[in-house]
Design an enzyme around this catalytic site. Structure first.
Site, short mmCIF file in Angstrom:
data_model
loop_
_atom_site.label_atom_id
_atom_site.label_comp_id
_atom_site.label_asym_id
_atom_site.label_seq_id
_atom_site.Cartn_x
_atom_site.Cartn_y
_atom_site.Cartn_z
N HIS A 156 0.84 -1.22 0.00
CA HIS A 156 0.00 0.00 0.00
C HIS A 156 0.86 1.26 0.00
O HIS A 156 0.44 2.31 0.48
CB HIS A 156 -0.95 0.03 1.21
N SER A 277 14.91 21.39 -16.68
CA SER A 277 13.70 22.16 -16.94
C SER A 277 14.10 23.45 -17.63
O SER A 277 15.17 24.01 -17.37
CB SER A 277 13.01 22.46 -15.62
N LYS A 283 16.13 21.78 -11.53
CA LYS A 283 15.46 20.51 -11.83
C LYS A 283 16.37 19.49 -12.52
O LYS A 283 17.24 19.83 -13.31
CB LYS A 283 14.23 20.75 -12.73
N GLU A 290 9.90 8.34 -16.92
CA GLU A 290 8.51 8.77 -17.13
C GLU A 290 8.00 8.33 -18.49
O GLU A 290 6.85 7.90 -18.64
CB GLU A 290 8.39 10.29 -17.01
#
Ligand code: ARG
Length: 473
Positions: A156, A277, A283, A290
């Site tokens: 979980h 970024s 970043k 992804e």
């Protein structure tokens, strides 16, 4: 230009229809397997006396030339020729005239395209299998390096019990092993030859389907011409195999995306595999992971797309089936793109050992081990569960860990506790206590790693021996 099938037509095809029905824009990639299939077919036609040996030899040689021309981009494609099969045959006829006009004897584009697809899919399976093996190798390599690291295991997404870090890496090896087994199983059904099923009914000509099957490395000719000329099960199976690979890749990608956040901070991805970024200078984004996660959507959509394509389709060949290639090629290319990059990310990432250790004692990862200690002391499991639950609540109130409670505190909760309890408290002790087969404890993980190392030295990619080069007499 007159069509190969134009005999009974009195009007030229509308150019928009040519544009609408063409498949050369995407089936050109079948060129080399199409040529292999045609060469086997020509050899067989010579054996049964439908071509002379000299004719078959010149057909095979001309097909070799055409194959090279296509490979080097010299053969121009035109929508009026519809598909790869008509391009190759037309080029052959241009070279050999009437001899070229004999090649299509005893076959149809329906068995031809099914044969091409099976040859292509067989190679695709072998390729994906070898890429999966490389990825397993990367996880096995990492495992040896990370044998000193303990990680929280989650259920979980809540801290649950500790495991050795390589337990995670070898879990992925197991998943990819099942993917490889599925591919091997799918390959058996791919490897049945459609060639000679002709349009749907077979032929009155004395063709030898056993011979073409053998020349092309198929294990047997398909038993029923209606079935095999309409069958695309093998593509759906292959795309389902790819879908599960994508599911496994996306789980891994998602886990590592989470682990390289500031919040987790377990892992650092190599600079070469992250991107920045355009506005936020600090970043470092896990875009590769992804996109592996994102591309899973594309890969997974292929099998349902193919199922929808074949649902309710009457036997045998229908032009609908031309659409099958688009789904499979896209899923295959996308899996390959992900698998090409994945091993480098696996090898290049570094575990943030200090950060992991600093926070390892948070979250009561040793609570279950304490409960199991109580069971060994004769406490019924449910009672032990409740006792440890109360101790955890006590710790939360005091802001301390289980190992920081005094023996007196522990005995107040459960008189069966002895001072050896401190040998199972704390995360390092808790992970050491895991001894069952397949567990995340050190001995089990070392045993798993030994098995995987052995498998990686003996494991061969799937590629099975294909019998002979069909261009040889
Ligand atoms: N381009 C077609 C396909 O991909 C080849 C088979 C066409 N057969 C036919 N009878 N029109 O399915």
């Amino acid at each position: 230009m007159s069509k190969a099938w134009g005999g009974r037509f009195s009007q030229a095809t509308d150019p928009r229809v040519e544009q609408f029905t063409e498949s050369i824009s995407f089936d050109a990639r079948l060129a080399q397997v199409d040529i292999r299939g045609s060469q086997a077919h020509a050899r067989m036609l010579a054996k049964v006396g439908l071509l002379t040996d000299a004719e078959a030899t010149s057909v095979c040689a001309a097909l070799d030339d055409i194959g090279s021309e296509i490979a080097s981009g010299k053969l121009p494609f035109q929508t009026s020729l519809e598909d790869i099969h008509m391009h190759v045959e037309t080029a052959l006829i241009q070279r050999l005239g009437d001899v070229g006009r004999k090649l299509h004897t005893g076959r149809s584009r329906n068995d031809q395209v099914a044969t091409d697809l099976k040859l292509y899919t067989r190679d695709a399976i072998d390729h994906v299998d070898s890429l999966l093996m490389e990825l397993q190798r990367a996880f096995v390599e990492r495992s040896a390096e990370d044998l000193d690291v303990v990680l929280p295991g989650y259920t979980h997404l809540q801290r649950a019990q500790p495991v050795m870090a390589p337990h995670y890496w070898l879990a992925y090896c197991e998943k990819f092993a099942r993917d490889r087994e599925r591919l091997a199983d799918c390959r058996k059904r791919v490897n049945i030859s459609p060639l000679g099923a002709a349009a749907l009914a077979g032929t009155s000509l004395p063709i030898d389907r056993q011979m073409t099957a053998e020349l092309l490395g198929f294990s047997a000719p398909a038993a029923n011409s209606l079935d095999v000329s309409s069958d695309r099960d093998f593509l759906i199976e292959f795309c389902n195999c790819l879908a599960l690979i994508a599911a496994h890749l996306s789980t891994w990608a998602d886990e590592w995306i989470l682990w390289c956040t500031t919040e987790f901070g377990y892992i650092k991805l190599p600079d070469a595999y992250t991107t920045g970024s355009s506005i936020m200078p600090q970043k470092r984004n896990p875009d590769v992971l992804e996109l592996i996660r994102g591309k899973a959507a594309r890969i997974m959509s292929a099998a349902p797309r193919l199922l929808t394509l074949v649902k309710g389709l009457p036997m045998a060949y229908n032009r609908d089936l031309q659409e099958d290639k688009l789904a499979m090629f896209d899923a295959y290319d996308t899996v390959v793109a992900c698998l090409d990059l994945a091993p480098a990310v696996v090898i290049g990432a570094t575990l943030q050992r200090e950060r992991i250790t600093a926070r390892l004692e948070e979250g009561f990862l040793d609570a279950t081990t304490l409960m199991e200690y109580l069971i060994r002391r004769g406490v019924p499991m449910r009672t032990g569960h409740e006792t440890v639950g109360k101790l955890v609540r006590e710790c939360e109130g005091r802001g301390c860990r289980l190992a920081q409670l005094s023996l007196a505190d522990l005995q107040a909760a459960c008189p069966q506790i002895g001072d050896d309890v401190f040998g199972v408290l704390g995360v390092q002790n808790a992970v050491r206590a895991l001894t069952s087969f397949g567990s995340g404890g050190r001995a089990s993980v070392e045993q798993q790693l030994a098995v995987w190392r052995e498998r990686m030295t003996t494991s061969q990619p799937l590629r099975m021996p294909t019998s002979g080069n069909p261009t040889l007499p």
